[in-house]
Write a protein that holds these residues in place. Structure first.
Motif, PDB file in Angstrom:
ATOM      1  N   GLU A  86       2.233   1.698  -3.447  1.00 52.70           N
ATOM      2  CA  GLU A  86       1.155   2.153  -4.332  1.00 52.70           C
ATOM      3  C   GLU A  86       0.856   3.636  -4.107  1.00 52.70           C
ATOM      4  O   GLU A  86       0.695   4.399  -5.064  1.00 52.70           O
ATOM      5  CB  GLU A  86      -0.099   1.322  -4.086  1.00 52.70           C
ATOM      6  CG  GLU A  86      -1.248   1.669  -5.004  1.00 52.70           C
ATOM      7  CD  GLU A  86      -2.452   0.788  -4.734  1.00 52.70           C
ATOM      8  OE1 GLU A  86      -3.500   1.339  -4.356  1.00 52.70           O
ATOM      9  OE2 GLU A  86      -2.324  -0.438  -4.899  1.00 52.70           O
ATOM     10  N   ASN A  87       0.801   4.051  -2.844  1.00 51.64           N
ATOM     11  CA  ASN A  87       0.548   5.458  -2.540  1.00 51.64           C
ATOM     12  C   ASN A  87       1.661   6.354  -3.059  1.00 51.64           C
ATOM     13  O   ASN A  87       1.412   7.456  -3.558  1.00 51.64           O
ATOM     14  CB  ASN A  87       0.376   5.664  -1.033  1.00 51.64           C
ATOM     15  CG  ASN A  87      -0.942   5.140  -0.530  1.00 51.64           C
ATOM     16  OD1 ASN A  87      -1.883   4.967  -1.289  1.00 51.64           O
ATOM     17  ND2 ASN A  87      -1.005   4.870   0.763  1.00 51.64           N
ATOM     18  N   GLN A  88       2.902   5.888  -2.955  1.00 52.46           N
ATOM     19  CA  GLN A  88       4.034   6.661  -3.460  1.00 52.46           C
ATOM     20  C   GLN A  88       3.937   6.806  -4.981  1.00 52.46           C
ATOM     21  O   GLN A  88       4.160   7.890  -5.520  1.00 52.46           O
ATOM     22  CB  GLN A  88       5.343   5.981  -3.074  1.00 52.46           C
ATOM     23  CG  GLN A  88       6.571   6.737  -3.535  1.00 52.46           C
ATOM     24  CD  GLN A  88       7.860   6.034  -3.138  1.00 52.46           C
ATOM     25  OE1 GLN A  88       7.851   4.951  -2.560  1.00 52.46           O
ATOM     26  NE2 GLN A  88       8.976   6.652  -3.461  1.00 52.46           N
ATOM     27  N   ASN A 138       0.828  -1.207   0.000  1.00 48.78           N
ATOM     28  CA  ASN A 138       0.000   0.000   0.000  1.00 48.78           C
ATOM     29  C   ASN A 138       0.860   1.254   0.000  1.00 48.78           C
ATOM     30  O   ASN A 138       0.549   2.244  -0.665  1.00 48.78           O
ATOM     31  CB  ASN A 138      -0.941   0.023   1.208  1.00 48.78           C
ATOM     32  CG  ASN A 138      -2.112  -0.902   1.033  1.00 48.78           C
ATOM     33  OD1 ASN A 138      -2.511  -1.212  -0.079  1.00 48.78           O
ATOM     34  ND2 ASN A 138      -2.662  -1.361   2.138  1.00 48.78           N
ATOM     35  N   ARG A 139       1.953   1.220   0.758  1.00 49.94           N
ATOM     36  CA  ARG A 139       2.856   2.373   0.807  1.00 49.94           C
ATOM     37  C   ARG A 139       3.495   2.625  -0.561  1.00 49.94           C
ATOM     38  O   ARG A 139       3.594   3.765  -1.009  1.00 49.94           O
ATOM     39  CB  ARG A 139       3.923   2.145   1.875  1.00 49.94           C
ATOM     40  CG  ARG A 139       4.585   3.419   2.315  1.00 49.94           C
ATOM     41  CD  ARG A 139       5.365   3.226   3.570  1.00 49.94           C
ATOM     42  NE  ARG A 139       6.596   2.514   3.267  1.00 49.94           N
ATOM     43  CZ  ARG A 139       7.525   2.210   4.154  1.00 49.94           C
ATOM     44  NH1 ARG A 139       7.344   2.527   5.408  1.00 49.94           N
ATOM     45  NH2 ARG A 139       8.604   1.573   3.801  1.00 49.94           N
ATOM     46  N   LEU A 145       1.201   6.678  -6.782  1.00 52.66           N
ATOM     47  CA  LEU A 145       0.082   7.584  -7.071  1.00 52.66           C
ATOM     48  C   LEU A 145       0.493   9.041  -6.856  1.00 52.66           C
ATOM     49  O   LEU A 145       0.179   9.909  -7.676  1.00 52.66           O
ATOM     50  CB  LEU A 145      -1.119   7.246  -6.183  1.00 52.66           C
ATOM     51  CG  LEU A 145      -1.911   6.013  -6.559  1.00 52.66           C
ATOM     52  CD1 LEU A 145      -2.939   5.691  -5.487  1.00 52.66           C
ATOM     53  CD2 LEU A 145      -2.585   6.191  -7.902  1.00 52.66           C
ATOM     54  N   THR A 146       1.196   9.302  -5.770  1.00 52.51           N
ATOM     55  CA  THR A 146       1.650  10.667  -5.479  1.00 52.51           C
ATOM     56  C   THR A 146       2.582  11.166  -6.566  1.00 52.51           C
ATOM     57  O   THR A 146       2.445  12.308  -7.039  1.00 52.51           O
ATOM     58  CB  THR A 146       2.359  10.712  -4.113  1.00 52.51           C
ATOM     59  OG1 THR A 146       1.446  10.281  -3.106  1.00 52.51           O
ATOM     60  CG2 THR A 146       2.841  12.111  -3.792  1.00 52.51           C
ATOM     61  N   GLU A 147       3.518  10.338  -6.983  1.00 50.62           N
ATOM     62  CA  GLU A 147       4.446  10.736  -8.052  1.00 50.62           C
ATOM     63  C   GLU A 147       3.701  10.974  -9.355  1.00 50.62           C
ATOM     64  O   GLU A 147       4.017  11.897 -10.103  1.00 50.62           O
ATOM     65  CB  GLU A 147       5.530   9.677  -8.228  1.00 50.62           C
ATOM     66  CG  GLU A 147       6.515   9.625  -7.086  1.00 50.62           C
ATOM     67  CD  GLU A 147       7.460   8.441  -7.152  1.00 50.62           C
ATOM     68  OE1 GLU A 147       7.374   7.635  -8.114  1.00 50.62           O
ATOM     69  OE2 GLU A 147       8.291   8.302  -6.241  1.00 50.62           O
TER      70      GLU A 147
END
Length: 75
Positions: free
Chosen positions: A37-39, A34-35, A41-43
């Motif tokens: 994936e979130n990174q 999840n971390r 998405l943020t990028e």
């Protein structure tokens, strides 16, 4: 150690764990995924915003303030 060897070693170790510890490892692996994936998405969002022409007008805008307008400088 190659990826395949590391995966095999991890699977062997997981098979030896009691159910509760196996659940902890599973939860931690899910947290890591999840971390990541979130990174990603943020990028991706940052790239979309930086490539966007929405705020390009700000590049043409003259500066409202200069260094001379400062009352005090911090070093």
């Amino acid at each position: 150690m190659t990826r395949e060897v590391l995966i095999k070693k991890t699977i062997d170790n997981l098979a030896k764990l009691p159910d509760q510890k196996l659940k902890e490892v599973s939860d931690f692996a899910e947290f890591l995924l999840n971390r990541i994936e979130n990174q990603l998405l943020t990028e991706g969002i940052q790239k979309l915003v930086s490539d966007s022409k929405t705020y390009k007008f700000l590049e043409r805008e003259e500066d409202l303030y200069t260094v001379n307008d400062l009352k005090e400088r911090y070093k």
